[in-house]
Design a protein around this motif. Structure first.
Motif, PDB file in Angstrom:
ATOM      1  N   ALA B 552      48.927  38.298  32.188  1.00 16.38           N
ATOM      2  CA  ALA B 552      49.910  39.218  31.611  1.00 16.38           C
ATOM      3  C   ALA B 552      49.234  40.532  31.224  1.00 16.38           C
ATOM      4  O   ALA B 552      49.803  41.626  31.417  1.00 16.38           O
ATOM      5  CB  ALA B 552      50.575  38.581  30.396  1.00 16.38           C
ATOM      6  N   ALA B 553      48.025  40.429  30.682  1.00 18.27           N
ATOM      7  CA  ALA B 553      47.279  41.650  30.350  1.00 18.27           C
ATOM      8  C   ALA B 553      46.996  42.456  31.608  1.00 18.27           C
ATOM      9  O   ALA B 553      47.106  43.682  31.624  1.00 18.27           O
ATOM     10  CB  ALA B 553      45.974  41.278  29.642  1.00 18.27           C
ATOM     11  N   LYS B 554      46.628  41.755  32.680  1.00 21.23           N
ATOM     12  CA  LYS B 554      46.364  42.463  33.941  1.00 21.23           C
ATOM     13  C   LYS B 554      47.628  43.152  34.456  1.00 21.23           C
ATOM     14  O   LYS B 554      47.571  44.299  34.908  1.00 21.23           O
ATOM     15  CB  LYS B 554      45.832  41.496  34.997  1.00 21.23           C
ATOM     16  CG  LYS B 554      45.609  42.175  36.359  1.00 21.23           C
ATOM     17  CD  LYS B 554      45.037  41.243  37.394  1.00 21.23           C
ATOM     18  CE  LYS B 554      45.065  41.843  38.808  1.00 21.23           C
ATOM     19  NZ  LYS B 554      44.113  42.937  39.025  1.00 21.23           N
ATOM     20  N   ALA B 555      48.753  42.468  34.378  1.00 17.80           N
ATOM     21  CA  ALA B 555      49.997  43.056  34.873  1.00 17.80           C
ATOM     22  C   ALA B 555      50.324  44.346  34.118  1.00 17.80           C
ATOM     23  O   ALA B 555      50.912  45.274  34.670  1.00 17.80           O
ATOM     24  CB  ALA B 555      51.138  42.062  34.745  1.00 17.80           C
ATOM     25  N   GLU B 556      49.917  44.401  32.867  1.00 15.28           N
ATOM     26  CA  GLU B 556      50.146  45.598  32.060  1.00 15.28           C
ATOM     27  C   GLU B 556      49.206  46.729  32.466  1.00 15.28           C
ATOM     28  O   GLU B 556      49.598  47.882  32.533  1.00 15.28           O
ATOM     29  CB  GLU B 556      49.928  45.225  30.577  1.00 15.28           C
ATOM     30  CG  GLU B 556      50.402  46.238  29.600  1.00 15.28           C
ATOM     31  CD  GLU B 556      51.927  46.375  29.579  1.00 15.28           C
ATOM     32  OE1 GLU B 556      52.627  45.386  29.794  1.00 15.28           O
ATOM     33  OE2 GLU B 556      52.385  47.509  29.362  1.00 15.28           O
ATOM     34  N   LEU B 557      47.917  46.358  32.695  1.00 18.77           N
ATOM     35  CA  LEU B 557      46.904  47.371  32.980  1.00 18.77           C
ATOM     36  C   LEU B 557      46.909  47.785  34.451  1.00 18.77           C
ATOM     37  O   LEU B 557      46.537  48.909  34.779  1.00 18.77           O
ATOM     38  CB  LEU B 557      45.516  46.841  32.596  1.00 18.77           C
ATOM     39  CG  LEU B 557      45.320  46.538  31.107  1.00 18.77           C
ATOM     40  CD1 LEU B 557      43.972  45.852  30.879  1.00 18.77           C
ATOM     41  CD2 LEU B 557      45.407  47.828  30.288  1.00 18.77           C
ATOM     42  N   ASP B 558      47.294  46.881  35.306  1.00 14.84           N
ATOM     43  CA  ASP B 558      47.221  47.101  36.755  1.00 14.84           C
ATOM     44  C   ASP B 558      48.531  46.624  37.372  1.00 14.84           C
ATOM     45  O   ASP B 558      48.587  45.614  38.074  1.00 14.84           O
ATOM     46  CB  ASP B 558      46.023  46.297  37.305  1.00 14.84           C
ATOM     47  CG  ASP B 558      45.916  46.338  38.821  1.00 14.84           C
ATOM     48  OD1 ASP B 558      46.418  47.304  39.436  1.00 14.84           O
ATOM     49  OD2 ASP B 558      45.322  45.398  39.390  1.00 14.84           O
ATOM     50  N   PRO B 559      49.621  47.354  37.090  1.00 11.96           N
ATOM     51  CA  PRO B 559      50.950  46.850  37.468  1.00 11.96           C
ATOM     52  C   PRO B 559      51.108  46.639  38.972  1.00 11.96           C
ATOM     53  O   PRO B 559      51.866  45.760  39.381  1.00 11.96           O
ATOM     54  CB  PRO B 559      51.913  47.924  36.932  1.00 11.96           C
ATOM     55  CG  PRO B 559      51.079  49.099  36.584  1.00 11.96           C
ATOM     56  CD  PRO B 559      49.696  48.620  36.345  1.00 11.96           C
ATOM     57  N   ALA B 560      50.412  47.414  39.783  1.00  6.45           N
ATOM     58  CA  ALA B 560      50.546  47.243  41.230  1.00  6.45           C
ATOM     59  C   ALA B 560      49.620  46.153  41.760  1.00  6.45           C
ATOM     60  O   ALA B 560      49.656  45.820  42.950  1.00  6.45           O
ATOM     61  CB  ALA B 560      50.273  48.566  41.940  1.00  6.45           C
ATOM     62  N   GLY B 561      48.760  45.614  40.880  1.00  6.04           N
ATOM     63  CA  GLY B 561      47.861  44.534  41.305  1.00  6.04           C
ATOM     64  C   GLY B 561      46.852  44.959  42.361  1.00  6.04           C
ATOM     65  O   GLY B 561      46.479  44.183  43.232  1.00  6.04           O
ATOM     66  N   ILE B 562      46.376  46.194  42.248  1.00  2.00           N
ATOM     67  CA  ILE B 562      45.454  46.692  43.282  1.00  2.00           C
ATOM     68  C   ILE B 562      43.999  46.361  43.008  1.00  2.00           C
ATOM     69  O   ILE B 562      43.161  46.459  43.901  1.00  2.00           O
ATOM     70  CB  ILE B 562      45.574  48.221  43.449  1.00  2.00           C
ATOM     71  CG1 ILE B 562      45.278  48.926  42.107  1.00  2.00           C
ATOM     72  CG2 ILE B 562      46.949  48.618  43.983  1.00  2.00           C
ATOM     73  CD1 ILE B 562      44.973  50.404  42.241  1.00  2.00           C
ATOM     74  N   LEU B 563      43.680  45.989  41.768  1.00  2.00           N
ATOM     75  CA  LEU B 563      42.269  45.897  41.389  1.00  2.00           C
ATOM     76  C   LEU B 563      41.642  44.561  41.765  1.00  2.00           C
ATOM     77  O   LEU B 563      41.957  43.523  41.197  1.00  2.00           O
ATOM     78  CB  LEU B 563      42.108  46.165  39.889  1.00  2.00           C
ATOM     79  CG  LEU B 563      42.282  47.632  39.467  1.00  2.00           C
ATOM     80  CD1 LEU B 563      42.340  47.760  37.951  1.00  2.00           C
ATOM     81  CD2 LEU B 563      41.129  48.484  40.020  1.00  2.00           C
ATOM     82  N   ASN B 564      40.757  44.618  42.736  1.00  2.00           N
ATOM     83  CA  ASN B 564      39.926  43.484  43.168  1.00  2.00           C
ATOM     84  C   ASN B 564      40.717  42.185  43.332  1.00  2.00           C
ATOM     85  O   ASN B 564      40.364  41.162  42.717  1.00  2.00           O
ATOM     86  CB  ASN B 564      38.767  43.283  42.179  1.00  2.00           C
ATOM     87  CG  ASN B 564      37.468  42.930  42.914  1.00  2.00           C
ATOM     88  OD1 ASN B 564      37.432  42.904  44.148  1.00  2.00           O
ATOM     89  ND2 ASN B 564      36.411  42.648  42.166  1.00  2.00           N
ATOM     90  N   PRO B 565      41.729  42.185  44.182  1.00  2.00           N
ATOM     91  CA  PRO B 565      42.539  40.968  44.335  1.00  2.00           C
ATOM     92  C   PRO B 565      41.692  39.788  44.829  1.00  2.00           C
ATOM     93  O   PRO B 565      40.801  39.971  45.670  1.00  2.00           O
ATOM     94  CB  PRO B 565      43.577  41.360  45.395  1.00  2.00           C
ATOM     95  CG  PRO B 565      43.395  42.789  45.702  1.00  2.00           C
ATOM     96  CD  PRO B 565      42.177  43.289  45.042  1.00  2.00           C
ATOM     97  N   GLY B 566      41.993  38.621  44.303  1.00  2.00           N
ATOM     98  CA  GLY B 566      41.240  37.428  44.707  1.00  2.00           C
ATOM     99  C   GLY B 566      40.126  37.083  43.739  1.00  2.00           C
ATOM    100  O   GLY B 566      39.538  36.007  43.828  1.00  2.00           O
ATOM    101  N   VAL B 567      39.830  37.989  42.807  1.00  2.00           N
ATOM    102  CA  VAL B 567      38.807  37.714  41.796  1.00  2.00           C
ATOM    103  C   VAL B 567      39.491  37.321  40.482  1.00  2.00           C
ATOM    104  O   VAL B 567      40.491  37.936  40.104  1.00  2.00           O
ATOM    105  CB  VAL B 567      37.902  38.947  41.583  1.00  2.00           C
ATOM    106  CG1 VAL B 567      37.046  38.798  40.341  1.00  2.00           C
ATOM    107  CG2 VAL B 567      37.026  39.159  42.810  1.00  2.00           C
ATOM    108  N   LEU B 568      39.030  36.283  39.852  1.00  2.00           N
ATOM    109  CA  LEU B 568      39.547  35.709  38.590  1.00  2.00           C
ATOM    110  C   LEU B 568      40.911  35.027  38.759  1.00  2.00           C
ATOM    111  O   LEU B 568      41.207  34.078  38.052  1.00  2.00           O
ATOM    112  CB  LEU B 568      39.620  36.741  37.458  1.00  2.00           C
ATOM    113  CG  LEU B 568      38.301  37.339  36.956  1.00  2.00           C
ATOM    114  CD1 LEU B 568      38.539  38.116  35.664  1.00  2.00           C
ATOM    115  CD2 LEU B 568      37.224  36.301  36.720  1.00  2.00           C
ATOM    116  N   TRP B 569      41.749  35.492  39.693  1.00  2.00           N
ATOM    117  CA  TRP B 569      43.022  34.805  39.993  1.00  2.00           C
ATOM    118  C   TRP B 569      43.124  34.550  41.485  1.00  2.00           C
ATOM    119  O   TRP B 569      42.666  35.350  42.279  1.00  2.00           O
ATOM    120  CB  TRP B 569      44.231  35.638  39.544  1.00  2.00           C
ATOM    121  CG  TRP B 569      44.306  35.779  38.074  1.00  2.00           C
ATOM    122  CD1 TRP B 569      44.801  34.877  37.183  1.00  2.00           C
ATOM    123  CD2 TRP B 569      43.825  36.876  37.299  1.00  2.00           C
ATOM    124  NE1 TRP B 569      44.656  35.341  35.910  1.00  2.00           N
ATOM    125  CE2 TRP B 569      44.066  36.568  35.953  1.00  2.00           C
ATOM    126  CE3 TRP B 569      43.206  38.071  37.620  1.00  2.00           C
ATOM    127  CZ2 TRP B 569      43.705  37.428  34.937  1.00  2.00           C
ATOM    128  CZ3 TRP B 569      42.852  38.908  36.609  1.00  2.00           C
ATOM    129  CH2 TRP B 569      43.105  38.599  35.286  1.00  2.00           C
TER     130      TRP B 569
END
Lengths: 569, 569
Positions: B552-569
């Protein structure tokens, strides 16, 4: 012993008549002419509390109390402004129910009930918050979740020196349960007697150690937290590099993200070697330099507290020109003589003169009787080196003590006397609050390069606020914790207030001081948490995108928003 | 010097012919009969990379590279499995563009462009990830954001001993820029030469110090992070108790929550006193007991590394029955003799015998020439005590070194020789990877009470995996970091693999080992981060509600989900 509903600690613990007379006499000398009329607290039954607005479901009824004294006692924390409002009978927000879970499942059940019913929940440890953290300062009903019955040390790992401890365990009970294992947490906030592990974790409490092991954060191996979205149990390992730390999200969450029910805590073997020295300085800023040099030397003293001249005089009756520095070391493994010796060298190089121990001239550090420091105590016992003079006599330690142990008394020696002074201080504050004094502290932390300007502007702001209020008073400063990159200064205000207005008077001082802290680039709190009282300044210091991320995390963990509303947001 | 596109470091740094021959000879003695045929890497132009699928906007074109060697060099990290895939020409996911911002505003602009265009961004420091952290292992286009040009120390605060440093600053440059100020970060991961401050922070790197200052987390005073939702700048203070720590959300976020652009870091004065001792033990578990006792004694050595017998032999050529313990202390302020002396006592009490220094019998710790340890070096210089024998000769330090400084060489002495061995090790790994060896390490951390079982099950799992694969090989163990509550064991695998299959062979060993780590209650990584390779096991160790909160924090900070996909999730 019965907890005081309105003030610190127990009713039996309050100052005796003769203690009160002596205290009033000392303060009268400082602020002659002040009206010391005593204002006694109302009886809780006379408060005429509104009827509870919520009734628990049958399955939780056995855990719930609607007793007026119980509800009144849980309405406020223990800040000066809380105590005075209690004395005035001003309880604007009182919890409707006090719920005392007996097991973690009870916590789960309470959060389920309150989530489905939309009832705000205030998690409550020992209730010693000084920032409005446990006060249901919002509209509508409130349930206070008092964890006092979750008070057991559940498991001890003597090999890794850790223990699994329930969140409602208060300081003395925690240490009592560890003592038989030869282990100790050695986390002694001033609230030690009336605060809990869970409260320490939720508020990132600061304790006994002036360096290294300051915040409870670093003593935490893993945690269990009940959230409305499920139980979070972090992995019990000494360290990890796997993603952002789960524990660090809940440390400092102040009951807004979940209810901490237990934690694995890192322990120490009980210290055997211990030594403390006190040094006087003619100039405060030379003393600050000495303190910084010791903090940056890698010696990691257990105690390194610097008192300014007013603080030394008011709290310990020691006249010094500029400052009094207390430095202590302790170890369960080895003599601390080399450590203390080097700290002494540094302090002397900066103009410090030893008050409480003497150097025999051969490089060995000795106490006044000539016995070398660092000698081990009796088998297994916690021996306090018989330091003569200041450090043993009654130096101030509102923040955790100068290296001696505020734990269980070991007779009539310095440690016992020290412990007594340490634990009596909040009771003294209450006695003065009843007598129209404004007596409160505030604290912060900043880098060393900023300390001189922060000290000047914060002190000036407090004094100007008193002047603006037309009050006479003093502002004192000490350093309670020191880091290689900066100190945590702790300020005290003693002012002759006006009965009926002392809360507003303190609030005005606090607001002025908080503005100065923010302007100086210091933190709004080093170890008292945010609660509701620090919120306006916390909002301005917290980076906006982080606030949004944290709020999103909260919405995930607490979708109904029932957990401690008004805190952190 | 040119960076190697396929392997560690620079092309000029690769092993010479004679070095290679000597290395192959040593390994041949261990694993006779292995096929040491050399498999050279393909030229990047021969890789036939697909055309870039994205074109930058005009305003960013000057920062972008689509050069094949650049793109190929940014496709993988530097794990064994990365290097071998490069050697095989297997580059399944190559970034379309490598973008090198010159200022923080460039980072903001790149994230804006990629957010609006839905293009994934892989933040890239030195590219030394060994967990697939910088590999665009996903469908669709990818932009790699290489921070190499943000490499300046921007500000130094000598009073608080801190510096504001740009995230793209590599280890040697960082230390070079601090040297004139008499300060040092002293964070030396093995990747020091080719990794960056930002990478260390994003991955919670572990460095030089074996105790206390292990993870870079604790060296961090404040950070600036560019997120698609805005810039996060945390308050620069030595400590705070105001809510959950913002820094701790971004430490370990591995480029998924934002791009770290700079940080205020806590520094040390450059050490003047330093001493290291090596001790041999006949029994590994007695050596473990000694290590634990030292870790729990509060001595806080800068180095405390335990090597098992195989590790000591393979890496240092030292025959010991059970283990070799390296203990070092260093200080900029005082002689470390009392500290080293007490550590020696503890080690001897547990059956350790000194290899590299002698005790003159009068309680003073001396080197082989009779000079007391702890003597200060020349004015301002970093003098390494002239330890004879093991510790100075070539003890292993794939993890940060045994107390000596892998920083700038100071001549042809032990420090320089040590530094050379330390920095050559990854090049040796590459030379063996070209010759069909399976050579890789894995690491974890657990509490002391679990270490014996974790060690047994993990070692057994690795050996059984080799047996199942039909491979001959050895598994070694050392402790790279030790905490009062547990060690961080580091395991090495040397096995005779099969060319064309060594990646799958390593993956099988890694999977077996990771299962054993999880079963044993140890962390999937102490200091190598999660990346993409540790993800399946990280998912199982991370508490579910925390995972949801973090997402949820990521969705707030990176709404388009562009940052390093596949890492941590």
């Amino acid at each position: 012993m019965g907890r005081s509903w309105w003030g610190w600690g127990t009713t039996e613990g309050a100052l005796s008549e003769s203690e009160t007379a002596a205290l009033v006499g000392r303060v009268q000398a400082l602020l002659p002419g002040h009206d010391f009329t005593d204002h006694a607290p109302p009886a809780p039954d006379a408060l005429d509390l509104p009827e509870p607005r919520v009734a628990p479901p049958d399955g939780l009824r056995h855990l719930c109390s609607a007793d007026p004294g119980d509800r009144a006692g849980h309405a406020h924390g223990k800040a000066f402004r809380d105590v005075v409002r209690n004395l005035e009978g001003r309880l604007d927000n009182v919890p409707d129910l006090v719920v005392r879970p007996r097991a973690e499942q009870d916590v789960v059940d309470v959060l389920e009930w309150c989530t489905s019913s939309g009832i705000p929940v205030v998690p409550y440890g020992g209730g010693s918050s000084v920032v409005g953290g446990v006060e249901p300062r919002f509209d509508g009903p409130a349930v206070t979740l008092d964890l006092a019955r979750l008070g057991q040390v559940l498991e001890v790992d003597p090999v890794s020196r850790c223990a699994r401890i329930q969140a409602g365990t208060r300081g003395p009970s925690l240490e009592d349960q560890l003592r038989g294992h030869g282990l100790t947490l050695r986390h002694y906030p001033q609230s030690f007697e009336f605060s809990t592990l869970g409260g320490w974790l939720a508020t990132r409490a600061g304790g006994h150690f002036a360096t290294l092991y300051t915040h409870v954060d670093d003593l935490t191996e893993s945690m269990r937290v009940v959230t409305p979205a499920g139980v979070v149990e972090s992995l019990r390992v000494p360290a990890s590099g796997a993603g952002p730390s789960p524990d660090r999200l809940f440390l400092g969450s102040e009951g807004t993200l979940g209810v901490i029910t237990e934690a694995w805590m890192r322990l120490h073997a009980r210290p055997v070697w211990r030594a403390t020295v006190s040094l006087a300085f003619d100039d405060f800023w030379r003393a600050v330099e000495a303190t910084r040099a010791i903090a940056q030397a890698g010696l990691l003293p257990s105690n390194c507290r610097l008192l300014d001249a007013t603080e030394a005089f008011v709290n310990a009756g020691i006249p010094v020109g500029g400052g009094l520095l207390l430095v202590g070391f302790e170890s369960a493994d080895h003599s601390v003589e080399p450590w203390l010796g080097r700290a002494l060298e540094i302090a002397r190089d900066h103009g410090g003169s030893v008050r409480a121990i003497t150097d025999a001239g051969d490089g060995a550090v000795r106490d006044a009787d000539g016995a070398p420091y660092g000698a081990p105590g009796g088998a297994g016992s916690e021996t306090v080196a018989p330091v003569s003079g200041v450090a043993s006599g009654g130096a101030p330690a509102a923040d955790g003590g100068p290296g001696t142990d505020p734990g269980p008394a070991s007779g009539a020696g310095p440690a016992a006397r020290w412990r007594s002074a340490f634990l009596r201080m909040p009771y003294q504050r209450d006695a003065l609050a009843r007598r129209s004094m404004v007596v409160e502290t505030f604290e912060t932390a900043c880098t060393w390069d900023r300390f001189e300007s922060v000290h000047a502007s914060v002190t000036a702001a407090a004094r100007q606020a008193l002047v603006d209020l037309g009050l006479r008073g003093v502002v004192t400063c000490r350093l309670t914790h020191v880091y290689p990159d900066g100190p945590a200064p702790y300020f005290g205000v003693f002012a002759a207030g006006t009965w009926g207005s002392t809360v507003q008077q303190w609030d005005a001082v606090k607001a002025a001081v908080s503005e100065a802290i923010l302007a100086g680039g210091a933190t709004i709190t080093h170890h008292h948490a945010v609660g509701r009282d620090h919120l306006p300044w916390y909002h301005r210091q917290r980076p906006d995108p982080f606030a949004a991320a944290l709020r999103a995390a909260k919405a995930e963990l607490d979708p109904a928003g029932i957990l401690n509303p008004g805190v952190l947001w």
